[in-house]
Design an enzyme around this catalytic site. Structure first.
Site, PDB file in Angstrom:
ATOM      1  N   TRP A   4       0.823  -1.210   0.000  1.00 59.66           N
ATOM      2  CA  TRP A   4       0.000   0.000   0.000  1.00 59.66           C
ATOM      3  C   TRP A   4       0.855   1.257   0.000  1.00 59.66           C
ATOM      4  O   TRP A   4       0.524   2.252  -0.645  1.00 59.66           O
ATOM      5  CB  TRP A   4      -0.970  -0.021   1.174  1.00 59.66           C
ATOM      6  CG  TRP A   4      -1.884  -1.205   1.120  1.00 59.66           C
ATOM      7  CD1 TRP A   4      -1.915  -2.269   1.962  1.00 59.66           C
ATOM      8  CD2 TRP A   4      -2.881  -1.471   0.112  1.00 59.66           C
ATOM      9  NE1 TRP A   4      -2.861  -3.176   1.560  1.00 59.66           N
ATOM     10  CE2 TRP A   4      -3.471  -2.718   0.428  1.00 59.66           C
ATOM     11  CE3 TRP A   4      -3.324  -0.777  -1.011  1.00 59.66           C
ATOM     12  CZ2 TRP A   4      -4.477  -3.276  -0.352  1.00 59.66           C
ATOM     13  CZ3 TRP A   4      -4.330  -1.336  -1.791  1.00 59.66           C
ATOM     14  CH2 TRP A   4      -4.892  -2.572  -1.450  1.00 59.66           C
ATOM     15  N   ASP A  16      -0.768   7.263   6.479  1.00 58.76           N
ATOM     16  CA  ASP A  16      -1.880   6.352   6.228  1.00 58.76           C
ATOM     17  C   ASP A  16      -1.963   5.453   7.457  1.00 58.76           C
ATOM     18  O   ASP A  16      -1.103   4.603   7.675  1.00 58.76           O
ATOM     19  CB  ASP A  16      -1.610   5.535   4.965  1.00 58.76           C
ATOM     20  CG  ASP A  16      -2.670   4.466   4.695  1.00 58.76           C
ATOM     21  OD1 ASP A  16      -3.607   4.324   5.509  1.00 58.76           O
ATOM     22  OD2 ASP A  16      -2.542   3.766   3.671  1.00 58.76           O
ATOM     23  N   LYS A  45     -11.047  -1.322   9.585  1.00 56.32           N
ATOM     24  CA  LYS A  45     -10.208  -2.124  10.464  1.00 56.32           C
ATOM     25  C   LYS A  45     -10.636  -1.922  11.929  1.00 56.32           C
ATOM     26  O   LYS A  45     -11.215  -2.798  12.527  1.00 56.32           O
ATOM     27  CB  LYS A  45      -8.729  -1.747  10.299  1.00 56.32           C
ATOM     28  CG  LYS A  45      -8.224  -1.723   8.857  1.00 56.32           C
ATOM     29  CD  LYS A  45      -8.211  -3.092   8.228  1.00 56.32           C
ATOM     30  CE  LYS A  45      -7.361  -3.167   6.986  1.00 56.32           C
ATOM     31  NZ  LYS A  45      -7.871  -2.515   5.800  1.00 56.32           N
TER      32      LYS A  45
END
Length: 360
Positions: free
Chosen positions: A99, A166, A190
């Site tokens: 990511w 992030d 999450k």
């Protein structure tokens, strides 16, 4: 049979948040209309929006000089929205996983990108330590937790330039010094809710700072719900995910906040990592000092690789859900997000011990 949910995201949610959402779908705020059918201009909904922002501010101790808002598109949309708003000449990125690499790739559309360090050489099994942050960059971007590879930055770093993070997969799992960051963003699916909403925390002086002409939805200034604009919502927000986020953050607050949550998360991770290190059938994949508290990755021990499918089926028969590792790592991954109960971790540990005993 009880199911133990270790999915990497979307993932396990607090039971009370799920029950509240079910009730709200039937009847939101006593209106006689369900949450999925109400107007986002309903006074009760405007209250939920304000309370959700306030919960973020309370739990993370977010200073007033930061804006907090919720948008769609997931963290992947932020990969290009961040540089669109903040990159003028050059940006710096720490590449610690897939990511992080994708975020850097998107930034290259807007200017120069310097990869200050990368752990790709060892399949992202560690967090780089020795690197220099270029002071001529507009910002330094980090990914604090790497879901696929099970590594995590455990402390808020000191950064000489604007720090952008992030925090999709470890936000609200521990206290964070927000003042060290220019911006924090992430997908909710999450620790703070279901898929469908993205949180953005950004220092107000960064709003509207872009030197390029931006589309309205891309411009962060469009989404800043300041009092002068009467908290106007530019477009319809993702109502259902935000409501579940609201209920999830209420649960975190009721438990005692992020200090308590951090203690619980450390206990769960230690329990599982200790078993991985003890058990002759398994080995961890991440460097010990960089092991994630959220995503525990492990594989079969050398010489035991042919037992991988057998253990996966063995665990599945005992109610373990979502423990298959990402295809780029293989093996197993148990995600221990906030709402994952300790009893589920204990059940997985017992399962690993039982499997070891079968093969002694």
């Amino acid at each position: 049979m009880k199911k133990h949910n270790f999915n990497a995201g979307p993932c396990v949610l607090p039971r009370q948040a799920v029950e509240s959402a079910i009730e709200a779908i039937r009847d939101f705020d006593g209106t006689g209309i369900g949450l999925l059918e109400i107007s986002h201009r309903t006074p009760g909904w405007e209250r939920i929006m304000a309370e959700t922002e306030q919960l973020w501010r309370e739990l993370l101790n977010i200073p007033e000089e930061y804006a907090v808002f919720f948008v769609g598109g997931g963290a992947s949309t932020q990969f290009f929205q961040v540089p669109a708003n903040l990159l003028k000449g050059k940006a710096a990125y720490l590449q610690t996983g897939v990511w992080a690499k994708k975020a850097a790739k998107e930034a290259k559309y807007y200017g120069d990108v310097e990869i200050v360090a990368s752990s790709e050489d060892k399949n992202y099994t560690y967090i780089p330590k020795e690197y220099t942050i270029p002071t001529d960059a507009d910002y330094f971007h980090i990914t604090t937790n790497n879901t696929i590879y099970g590594t995590e930055l455990h402390e808020d770093i000191d950064c000489p330039i604007t720090l952008v993070a992030d925090m999709s997969s470890d936000i609200m799992s521990r206290p964070v010094d927000v003042k060290k960051y220019g911006m924090i963003y992430g997908g909710a699916q999450k620790n703070v809710g279901p898929a469908g909403v993205t949180f953005v925390i950004i220092r107000k002086d960064l709003l509207g700072s872009s030197e390029r002409k931006l589309q309205s939805m891309v411009d962060y200034a469009t989404h800043y719900p300041d009092e002068a604009r009467n908290r106007s919502m530019y477009n319809t927000p993702p109502v259902f995910p935000i409501f579940v986020m609201h209920e999830t953050l209420k649960w975190v607050k009721e438990l005692g906040g992020l200090e308590v949550m951090y203690k619980m998360n450390k206990e769960k991770a230690e329990l599982l990592y200790n078993e991985i290190d003890r058990n002759s059938m398994f080995v961890g994949t991440a460097v010990k000092e960089d092991r994630s508290l959220m995503n525990v990755c492990f594989v079969m021990a050398p010489g035991k690789e042919d037992l991988q499918d057998e253990f996966f089926n063995f665990a599945k028969e005992r109610g373990m859900v979502g423990i298959k590792g990402h295809r780029s790592v293989g093996g197993f991954r148990a995600s221990l997000y906030n709402a994952c109960p300790k009893e589920s971790v204990e059940a997985l540990v017992a399962c690993m011990q039982e499997f070891e005993n079968l093969h002694k």
